[in-house]
Design a protein around this motif. Structure first.
Motif, PDB file in Angstrom:
ATOM      1  N   THR A 188      39.307  28.506  40.255  1.00 41.08           N
ATOM      2  CA  THR A 188      37.857  28.304  40.232  1.00 41.08           C
ATOM      3  C   THR A 188      37.165  29.401  41.029  1.00 41.08           C
ATOM      4  OG1 THR A 188      37.986  26.863  42.168  1.00 41.08           O
ATOM      5  CG2 THR A 188      38.083  25.809  39.996  1.00 41.08           C
ATOM      6  N   GLN A 189      35.936  29.678  40.634  1.00 42.24           N
ATOM      7  CA  GLN A 189      35.148  30.705  41.318  1.00 42.24           C
ATOM      8  C   GLN A 189      33.681  30.431  41.073  1.00 42.24           C
ATOM      9  OE1 GLN A 189      35.997  35.160  41.184  1.00 42.24           O
ATOM     10  NE2 GLN A 189      34.299  35.040  39.746  1.00 42.24           N
ATOM     11  N   ALA A 190      32.886  30.486  42.133  1.00 43.15           N
ATOM     12  CA  ALA A 190      31.445  30.307  41.975  1.00 43.15           C
ATOM     13  C   ALA A 190      30.823  31.628  41.549  1.00 43.15           C
ATOM     14  CB  ALA A 190      30.831  29.838  43.290  1.00 43.15           C
ATOM     15  N   GLY A 191      30.133  31.630  40.414  1.00 48.08           N
ATOM     16  CA  GLY A 191      29.476  32.839  39.946  1.00 48.08           C
ATOM     17  C   GLY A 191      30.388  33.772  39.181  1.00 48.08           C
ATOM     18  N   THR A 192      29.854  34.930  38.855  1.00 46.77           N
ATOM     19  CA  THR A 192      30.571  35.921  38.061  1.00 46.77           C
ATOM     20  C   THR A 192      31.489  36.764  38.947  1.00 46.77           C
ATOM     21  OG1 THR A 192      28.851  37.589  38.369  1.00 46.77           O
ATOM     22  CG2 THR A 192      28.583  36.059  36.514  1.00 46.77           C
ATOM     23  N   ASP A 193      32.289  37.622  38.316  1.00 43.45           N
ATOM     24  CA  ASP A 193      33.119  38.557  39.079  1.00 43.45           C
ATOM     25  C   ASP A 193      32.252  39.470  39.950  1.00 43.45           C
ATOM     26  OD1 ASP A 193      35.658  37.733  38.276  1.00 43.45           O
ATOM     27  OD2 ASP A 193      35.621  38.973  36.480  1.00 43.45           O
ATOM     28  N   LEU A 194      31.094  39.873  39.432  1.00 47.33           N
ATOM     29  CA  LEU A 194      30.200  40.725  40.210  1.00 47.33           C
ATOM     30  C   LEU A 194      29.675  39.976  41.431  1.00 47.33           C
ATOM     31  CD1 LEU A 194      28.650  43.317  40.674  1.00 47.33           C
ATOM     32  CD2 LEU A 194      26.892  42.491  39.079  1.00 47.33           C
TER      33      LEU A 194
ATOM     34  N   MET B  50      38.587  37.676  46.651  1.00 44.27           N
ATOM     35  CA  MET B  50      38.269  36.989  45.405  1.00 44.27           C
ATOM     36  C   MET B  50      39.488  37.091  44.504  1.00 44.27           C
ATOM     37  SD  MET B  50      36.018  39.805  43.254  1.00 44.27           S
ATOM     38  CE  MET B  50      36.454  39.045  41.669  1.00 44.27           C
ATOM     39  N   THR B  51      39.535  36.257  43.487  1.00 42.42           N
ATOM     40  CA  THR B  51      40.638  36.309  42.537  1.00 42.42           C
ATOM     41  C   THR B  51      40.125  36.857  41.214  1.00 42.42           C
ATOM     42  OG1 THR B  51      41.681  34.385  43.564  1.00 42.42           O
ATOM     43  CG2 THR B  51      42.444  35.002  41.371  1.00 42.42           C
ATOM     44  N   TYR B  52      40.698  37.978  40.790  1.00 47.72           N
ATOM     45  CA  TYR B  52      40.312  38.581  39.524  1.00 47.72           C
ATOM     46  C   TYR B  52      41.214  38.075  38.410  1.00 47.72           C
ATOM     47  CZ  TYR B  52      40.232  41.950  35.732  1.00 47.72           C
ATOM     48  OH  TYR B  52      40.178  42.523  34.485  1.00 47.72           O
ATOM     49  N   VAL B  53      40.605  37.557  37.361  1.00 51.02           N
ATOM     50  CA  VAL B  53      41.323  37.097  36.169  1.00 51.02           C
ATOM     51  C   VAL B  53      41.034  38.083  35.032  1.00 51.02           C
ATOM     52  CG1 VAL B  53      41.529  35.259  34.455  1.00 51.02           C
ATOM     53  CG2 VAL B  53      41.201  34.680  36.867  1.00 51.02           C
ATOM     54  N   PRO B  54      42.069  38.612  34.361  1.00 50.54           N
ATOM     55  CA  PRO B  54      41.862  39.598  33.295  1.00 50.54           C
ATOM     56  C   PRO B  54      41.365  38.941  32.003  1.00 50.54           C
ATOM     57  CG  PRO B  54      44.194  39.129  33.499  1.00 50.54           C
ATOM     58  CD  PRO B  54      43.516  38.376  34.610  1.00 50.54           C
ATOM     59  N   THR B  55      40.130  38.455  32.067  1.00 49.27           N
ATOM     60  CA  THR B  55      39.579  37.656  30.966  1.00 49.27           C
ATOM     61  C   THR B  55      39.553  38.417  29.649  1.00 49.27           C
ATOM     62  OG1 THR B  55      38.192  36.525  32.582  1.00 49.27           O
ATOM     63  CG2 THR B  55      37.620  36.249  30.268  1.00 49.27           C
TER      64      THR B  55
ATOM     65  N   ILE C  72      38.411  43.728  50.181  1.00 52.61           N
ATOM     66  CA  ILE C  72      37.478  44.852  50.259  1.00 52.61           C
ATOM     67  C   ILE C  72      38.196  46.185  50.076  1.00 52.61           C
ATOM     68  CG2 ILE C  72      37.619  45.152  52.777  1.00 52.61           C
ATOM     69  CD1 ILE C  72      34.496  45.516  52.629  1.00 52.61           C
ATOM     70  N   ASP C  73      39.485  46.230  50.437  1.00 51.32           N
ATOM     71  CA  ASP C  73      40.247  47.469  50.292  1.00 51.32           C
ATOM     72  C   ASP C  73      40.627  47.771  48.846  1.00 51.32           C
ATOM     73  OD1 ASP C  73      40.247  47.983  53.059  1.00 51.32           O
ATOM     74  OD2 ASP C  73      41.972  46.671  53.361  1.00 51.32           O
ATOM     75  N   SER C  74      40.606  46.767  47.999  1.00 49.24           N
ATOM     76  CA  SER C  74      41.029  46.978  46.610  1.00 49.24           C
ATOM     77  C   SER C  74      39.919  46.711  45.588  1.00 49.24           C
ATOM     78  CB  SER C  74      42.250  46.104  46.288  1.00 49.24           C
ATOM     79  OG  SER C  74      41.988  44.740  46.521  1.00 49.24           O
ATOM     80  N   LEU C  75      38.694  46.518  46.062  1.00 50.19           N
ATOM     81  CA  LEU C  75      37.585  46.255  45.142  1.00 50.19           C
ATOM     82  C   LEU C  75      37.450  47.335  44.080  1.00 50.19           C
ATOM     83  CD1 LEU C  75      34.595  44.930  47.308  1.00 50.19           C
ATOM     84  CD2 LEU C  75      35.739  43.736  45.431  1.00 50.19           C
ATOM     85  N   THR C  76      37.426  48.589  44.525  1.00 45.99           N
ATOM     86  CA  THR C  76      37.199  49.662  43.562  1.00 45.99           C
ATOM     87  C   THR C  76      38.440  49.956  42.728  1.00 45.99           C
ATOM     88  OG1 THR C  76      37.682  51.302  45.278  1.00 45.99           O
ATOM     89  CG2 THR C  76      35.367  50.732  44.913  1.00 45.99           C
ATOM     90  N   SER C  77      39.621  49.920  43.339  1.00 49.27           N
ATOM     91  CA  SER C  77      40.831  50.249  42.589  1.00 49.27           C
ATOM     92  C   SER C  77      41.108  49.225  41.492  1.00 49.27           C
ATOM     93  CB  SER C  77      42.037  50.358  43.529  1.00 49.27           C
ATOM     94  OG  SER C  77      42.287  49.132  44.179  1.00 49.27           O
ATOM     95  N   VAL C  78      40.793  47.964  41.750  1.00 50.90           N
ATOM     96  CA  VAL C  78      41.053  46.921  40.760  1.00 50.90           C
ATOM     97  C   VAL C  78      39.861  46.749  39.811  1.00 50.90           C
ATOM     98  CG1 VAL C  78      41.495  44.457  40.388  1.00 50.90           C
ATOM     99  CG2 VAL C  78      42.671  45.683  42.229  1.00 50.90           C
ATOM    100  N   LEU C  79      38.703  46.434  40.352  1.00 58.23           N
ATOM    101  CA  LEU C  79      37.569  46.076  39.502  1.00 58.23           C
ATOM    102  C   LEU C  79      36.911  47.279  38.843  1.00 58.23           C
ATOM    103  CD1 LEU C  79      35.938  43.285  41.701  1.00 58.23           C
ATOM    104  CD2 LEU C  79      37.624  43.064  39.876  1.00 58.23           C
ATOM    105  N   VAL C  80      36.660  48.325  39.617  1.00 60.20           N
ATOM    106  CA  VAL C  80      36.078  49.531  39.023  1.00 60.20           C
ATOM    107  C   VAL C  80      37.140  50.278  38.222  1.00 60.20           C
ATOM    108  CG1 VAL C  80      34.911  51.722  39.480  1.00 60.20           C
ATOM    109  CG2 VAL C  80      34.359  49.700  40.858  1.00 60.20           C
ATOM    110  N   GLY C  81      38.341  50.358  38.783  1.00 59.10           N
ATOM    111  CA  GLY C  81      39.417  51.075  38.111  1.00 59.10           C
ATOM    112  C   GLY C  81      39.787  50.495  36.765  1.00 59.10           C
ATOM    113  N   GLN C  82      39.651  49.176  36.618  1.00 58.36           N
ATOM    114  CA  GLN C  82      39.993  48.530  35.350  1.00 58.36           C
ATOM    115  C   GLN C  82      38.774  48.320  34.454  1.00 58.36           C
ATOM    116  OE1 GLN C  82      42.652  45.127  35.638  1.00 58.36           O
ATOM    117  NE2 GLN C  82      43.550  45.911  37.536  1.00 58.36           N
ATOM    118  N   GLY C  83      37.631  48.857  34.869  1.00 63.29           N
ATOM    119  CA  GLY C  83      36.442  48.792  34.025  1.00 63.29           C
ATOM    120  C   GLY C  83      35.762  47.447  33.990  1.00 63.29           C
TER     121      GLY C  83
END
Length: 230
Positions: A131-137, A151-156, A197-208
């Motif tokens: 579960t997560q409140a709100g969007t990935d952003l 946060m937990t990123y799910v490859p939707t 915070i250390d992996s925000l860009t590598s995971v979320l930005v890096g994976q588009g």
């Protein structure tokens, strides 16, 4: 089994869907639990639809939105069958309450959560979606501001595209490689990722999933500048 013409698609870790098939507009019914729920990460409707249309040039997708109501979804499942759907992909409101759907001859692909007696399943290795409140952003900005540690990123989108491939494989009459067994159901399972915070860009930005501009605009702009993200 209906056979619609397929466009050639090379997939990573699965067999290419290259077999031709013929027929008049084979239909994939996509049953969505709640399309208005911005926190839901079970399905990317646009990504699913684009994938079906990219791999089956005569196929169409018909979307049914249950708006969070299990009885509505059961009714929509019956309607999809009455509308001559050739395969159903379902993001269940209540997975255990869809016996009327899996009791028919219509192929059923579960997405996000396994519907008992479905033919195929696409989900997470850990089982249920976190579960997560709100969007990935929203969640990423909370981590950026220090309001949450992670946060937990799910490859939707990837899951949605895989579900689309599975649906098209039914229409083509071709087996799809890469499956594993989950409770006797052929399944394709993905990993979620814990993002700090250390992996925000590598995971979320890096994976588009989002862009630096998405992450670092407005109230988070100064925070990004201090962290050297801009």
């Amino acid at each position: 089994m209906l056979r619609a013409r397929l466009l050639t698609l090379v997939l990573v870790a699965v067999a290419p869907l290259v077999s031709g098939c013929g027929g008049d507009e084979p239909t994939v019914a996509l049953l969505v639990a709640d399309g208005s729920d911005s926190s839901s990460r079970a399905v990317d409707v646009e990504g699913f639809t684009d994938r079906v249309e990219a791999t089956c040039d005569e196929c169409r997708v018909r979307v049914y939105d249950a708006q969070g109501d299990a009885d509505t979804q059961k009714s929509q499942a019956r309607q999809a069958e009455a509308d001559s759907a050739d395969v159903v992909v379902v993001v269940p409101v209540d997975a255990d309450d869809l016996g009327t759907l899996t009791g028919s001859d219509l192929p059923v692909v579960s997405l996000g959560e396994l519907v008992p007696a479905s033919d195929r399943f696409v989900g997470l290795q850990g089982g249920r979606l976190p579960t997560q409140a709100g969007t990935d952003l929203d969640a990423a900005r909370d981590v950026l501001r220090g309001e949450e540690e992670s946060m937990t990123y799910v490859p939707t989108r990837a899951m949605s595209e895989q579900a689309a491939d599975v649906a098209v494989s039914f229409l083509a009459g071709d087996p799809l490689a890469g499956a594993e067994d989950v409770d006797g159901v052929e399944s394709w399972l993905f990993r979620d990722q814990e993002v700090t915070i250390d992996s925000l860009t590598s995971v979320l930005v890096g994976q588009g999933v989002l862009t630096i501009d998405d992450l670092c605009s407005g109230a988070t702009e100064k925070r990004c500048a201090r962290l050297g993200l801009r």
